[in-house]
Design a protein around this motif. Structure first.
Motif, PDB file in Angstrom:
ATOM      1  N   UNK A  39     -13.776 -22.729 -60.611  1.00  0.00           N
ATOM      2  CA  UNK A  39     -12.749 -22.085 -59.795  1.00  0.00           C
ATOM      3  C   UNK A  39     -12.918 -22.530 -58.351  1.00  0.00           C
ATOM      4  N   UNK A  40     -11.796 -22.905 -57.725  1.00  0.00           N
ATOM      5  CA  UNK A  40     -11.794 -23.292 -56.318  1.00  0.00           C
ATOM      6  C   UNK A  40     -10.796 -22.406 -55.584  1.00  0.00           C
ATOM      7  N   UNK A  41     -11.213 -21.849 -54.473  1.00  0.00           N
ATOM      8  CA  UNK A  41     -10.318 -21.010 -53.691  1.00  0.00           C
ATOM      9  C   UNK A  41     -11.070 -20.322 -52.574  1.00  0.00           C
ATOM     10  N   UNK A  42     -10.432 -19.359 -51.949  1.00  0.00           N
ATOM     11  CA  UNK A  42     -11.042 -18.619 -50.845  1.00  0.00           C
ATOM     12  C   UNK A  42     -11.775 -17.396 -51.404  1.00  0.00           C
ATOM     13  N   UNK A  43     -13.030 -17.263 -51.026  1.00  0.00           N
ATOM     14  CA  UNK A  43     -13.820 -16.102 -51.422  1.00  0.00           C
ATOM     15  C   UNK A  43     -13.356 -14.909 -50.591  1.00  0.00           C
ATOM     16  N   UNK A  44     -12.648 -13.977 -51.231  1.00  0.00           N
ATOM     17  CA  UNK A  44     -12.059 -12.864 -50.486  1.00  0.00           C
ATOM     18  C   UNK A  44     -12.910 -11.604 -50.511  1.00  0.00           C
ATOM     19  N   UNK A  45     -13.847 -11.493 -51.456  1.00  0.00           N
ATOM     20  CA  UNK A  45     -14.780 -10.362 -51.448  1.00  0.00           C
ATOM     21  C   UNK A  45     -15.946 -10.668 -52.368  1.00  0.00           C
ATOM     22  N   UNK A  46     -17.050  -9.954 -52.121  1.00  0.00           N
ATOM     23  CA  UNK A  46     -18.242 -10.044 -52.983  1.00  0.00           C
ATOM     24  C   UNK A  46     -18.887  -8.670 -52.923  1.00  0.00           C
ATOM     25  N   UNK A  47     -18.450  -7.781 -53.808  1.00  0.00           N
ATOM     26  CA  UNK A  47     -18.886  -6.394 -53.788  1.00  0.00           C
ATOM     27  C   UNK A  47     -19.367  -5.971 -55.163  1.00  0.00           C
ATOM     28  N   UNK A  48     -20.449  -5.207 -55.176  1.00  0.00           N
ATOM     29  CA  UNK A  48     -20.966  -4.610 -56.417  1.00  0.00           C
ATOM     30  C   UNK A  48     -21.151  -5.653 -57.517  1.00  0.00           C
ATOM     31  N   UNK A  49     -21.637  -6.820 -57.124  1.00  0.00           N
ATOM     32  CA  UNK A  49     -21.937  -7.843 -58.111  1.00  0.00           C
ATOM     33  C   UNK A  49     -20.733  -8.586 -58.643  1.00  0.00           C
ATOM     34  N   UNK A  50     -19.592  -8.478 -57.982  1.00  0.00           N
ATOM     35  CA  UNK A  50     -18.371  -9.149 -58.441  1.00  0.00           C
ATOM     36  C   UNK A  50     -17.766  -9.953 -57.294  1.00  0.00           C
ATOM     37  N   UNK A  51     -17.441 -11.217 -57.557  1.00  0.00           N
ATOM     38  CA  UNK A  51     -16.770 -12.068 -56.580  1.00  0.00           C
ATOM     39  C   UNK A  51     -15.279 -12.066 -56.877  1.00  0.00           C
ATOM     40  N   UNK A  52     -14.450 -12.045 -55.830  1.00  0.00           N
ATOM     41  CA  UNK A  52     -13.022 -12.249 -55.974  1.00  0.00           C
ATOM     42  C   UNK A  52     -12.661 -13.522 -55.232  1.00  0.00           C
ATOM     43  N   UNK A  53     -12.032 -14.467 -55.924  1.00  0.00           N
ATOM     44  CA  UNK A  53     -11.640 -15.749 -55.342  1.00  0.00           C
ATOM     45  C   UNK A  53     -10.136 -15.907 -55.495  1.00  0.00           C
ATOM     46  N   UNK A  54      -9.458 -16.203 -54.391  1.00  0.00           N
ATOM     47  CA  UNK A  54      -8.010 -16.420 -54.412  1.00  0.00           C
ATOM     48  C   UNK A  54      -7.732 -17.913 -54.445  1.00  0.00           C
ATOM     49  N   UNK A  55      -7.046 -18.348 -55.491  1.00  0.00           N
ATOM     50  CA  UNK A  55      -6.731 -19.766 -55.663  1.00  0.00           C
ATOM     51  C   UNK A  55      -5.521 -20.157 -54.813  1.00  0.00           C
ATOM     52  N   UNK A  56      -5.199 -21.455 -54.821  1.00  0.00           N
ATOM     53  CA  UNK A  56      -4.086 -21.969 -54.011  1.00  0.00           C
ATOM     54  C   UNK A  56      -2.774 -21.258 -54.301  1.00  0.00           C
ATOM     55  N   UNK A  95      12.865  -1.272 -47.901  1.00  0.00           N
ATOM     56  CA  UNK A  95      11.470  -1.296 -48.343  1.00  0.00           C
ATOM     57  C   UNK A  95      10.647  -2.176 -47.407  1.00  0.00           C
ATOM     58  N   UNK A  96       9.387  -1.856 -47.263  1.00  0.00           N
ATOM     59  CA  UNK A  96       8.504  -2.636 -46.392  1.00  0.00           C
ATOM     60  C   UNK A  96       7.915  -3.800 -47.179  1.00  0.00           C
ATOM     61  N   UNK A  97       8.102  -5.011 -46.650  1.00  0.00           N
ATOM     62  CA  UNK A  97       7.540  -6.220 -47.245  1.00  0.00           C
ATOM     63  C   UNK A  97       6.700  -6.955 -46.210  1.00  0.00           C
ATOM     64  N   UNK A  98       5.627  -7.583 -46.679  1.00  0.00           N
ATOM     65  CA  UNK A  98       4.834  -8.487 -45.859  1.00  0.00           C
ATOM     66  C   UNK A  98       4.844  -9.846 -46.535  1.00  0.00           C
ATOM     67  N   UNK A  99       5.207 -10.884 -45.795  1.00  0.00           N
ATOM     68  CA  UNK A  99       5.211 -12.251 -46.319  1.00  0.00           C
ATOM     69  C   UNK A  99       3.880 -12.911 -45.965  1.00  0.00           C
ATOM     70  N   UNK A 100       3.172 -13.381 -46.971  1.00  0.00           N
ATOM     71  CA  UNK A 100       1.887 -14.035 -46.763  1.00  0.00           C
ATOM     72  C   UNK A 100       1.914 -15.426 -47.376  1.00  0.00           C
ATOM     73  N   UNK A 101       0.843 -16.172 -47.173  1.00  0.00           N
ATOM     74  CA  UNK A 101       0.762 -17.523 -47.729  1.00  0.00           C
ATOM     75  C   UNK A 101      -0.662 -17.811 -48.176  1.00  0.00           C
ATOM     76  N   UNK A 102      -0.798 -18.710 -49.148  1.00  0.00           N
ATOM     77  CA  UNK A 102      -2.097 -19.152 -49.638  1.00  0.00           C
ATOM     78  C   UNK A 102      -2.050 -20.657 -49.887  1.00  0.00           C
ATOM     79  N   UNK A 103      -3.228 -21.260 -49.925  1.00  0.00           N
ATOM     80  CA  UNK A 103      -3.316 -22.638 -50.389  1.00  0.00           C
ATOM     81  C   UNK A 103      -3.366 -23.709 -49.334  1.00  0.00           C
TER      82      UNK A 103
END
Length: 354
Positions: free
Chosen positions: A40-57, A153-161
């Motif tokens: 898996x390749x991406x941005x490491x967004x968290x590392x809590x309680x023994x679990x990594x979350x990685x966001x891909x492109x 409705x409230x929206x937030x536009x974000x980007x990844x990759x």
């Protein structure tokens, strides 16, 4: 992956690397004669309680138990682009925003709150480029209040990759229950090859979206607000391929020229005349106009499942730059979602709906 001098895989990342782009290998099947691994390749967004979350492109988050890691390392912030004009995410985000202007906007620190009576998410969402000047929870509450006052409705536009995109903000929104409703991609390419692909004969260019152009546009009964959004931008051009007498145009398109950039949208073709090259004719005519005004690079937006449009744009030399997403605030089901503007369809379809 990272290999030590002894020839073994090593994990060379820690929780201190949250926010960095990483490449990891983990074991997903064990206890058998031959273990299986996945990378898996991406941005490491968290590392809590023994679990990594990685966001891909593409914006998808991958949950990886720390116990399954066999290798990991920090990698460059963004891969080198092999083709297409070089551009930062921030540059393209500003250009795309200027090409699809809301009728009302307000600053929240470096965030821009945008509204256009519900006409498309892009014109009715927050563009969060930088610091809102408030803690995140307070900023999001201000966002919800601002859109609530307008019945939206409230929206937030974000980007990844890409370098400088917002994987960490995406993860924070998801932790707070914001729901991602739409994912699309922004592609870039050089203009000259597009202009050279067709003669553009029979394509009529205009500064305004007249009744004929609107008759082919996917959205019927376009409001005054929608017309303001369509006509807004630094240098806007509308392309029309006339249809048979008394009928809607055979094809249309829209282009906004802004410095070195030209943004394409609303490329639509009569279903009965698809695969005649009309979409390419429209794109070529608009590209030549943009070249005449000094532009050299093009961009467009396309949904991830619009296979026909993606094939057309790839053939014209465009390639993905980054993915973008719209997150809707939790508990906002009473407010109607913004109406969508662009076409969907096949190879004659335009750049996305969102």
């Amino acid at each position: 992956m990272e290999i030590s001098a002894a020839g073994r895989l090593e994990v060379r990342i820690t929780p201190d690397d949250v926010g960095k782009r990483v490449s990891v290998r983990c074991r997903y099947e064990h206890g058998s004669a031959q273990e299986k691994f996945t990378d898996t390749v991406g941005v490491l967004t968290s590392w809590d309680d023994g679990v990594l979350m990685i966001t891909r492109r593409d914006g998808e988050s991958v949950r990886i138990p720390e116990s399954t890691l066999v290798a990991g390392k920090v990698v460059p912030a963004a891969p080198a682009r092999r083709r297409g004009p070089a551009a930062t995410y921030a540059e393209l985000a500003h250009v795309a925003s200027r090409a699809w202007r809301p009728v009302e906007s307000e600053r929240l620190g470096e965030w821009e709150l945008r509204a256009a009576a519900g006409f498309t998410r892009r014109a009715n969402s927050v563009l969060p480029l930088g610091d809102p000047g408030l803690p995140l929870d307070a900023a999001l509450e201000a966002v919800r209040r601002w859109y609530g006052e307008r019945g939206l409705p409230a929206y937030v536009q974000t980007a990844t990759g890409a370098e400088g995109t917002q994987e960490l903000l995406c993860a924070e929104l998801e932790r707070r229950g914001w729901v991602r409703e739409v994912t699309a991609e922004l592609w870039t390419g050089a203009l000259a090859p597009v202009a050279d692909r067709a003669e553009g004969a029979g394509v009529v260019l205009s500064r305004e979206a007249d009744e004929a152009w609107l008759a082919r546009y996917r959205r019927k009964g376009v409001s005054e607000v929608a017309l303001r959004v369509l006509g807004g931008g630094p240098s806007v051009w509308f392309a029309t391929v006339p249809g048979a007498a008394g009928e809607a145009p055979a094809a249309i398109g829209r282009c906004v020229v802004d410095g070195r950039w030209a943004g394409f949208a609303a490329v639509e073709v009569d279903p009965g005349r698809r695969r005649e090259g009309l979409a390419t004719e429209v794109m070529a005519a608009l590209a030549r106009r943009a070249l005449d005004e000094g532009a050299s690079a093009g961009w467009l937006q396309v949904e991830t499942d619009n296979d026909g449009a993606r094939a057309l744009y790839a053939a014209l030399g465009f390639a993905k730059h980054h993915a973008y997403h719209h997150y809707r605030a939790p508990g906002g089901d009473d407010a109607p979602a913004p109406a969508e503007a662009g076409p969907r369809g096949d190879t004659a379809s335009g750049p996305g709906r969102s």
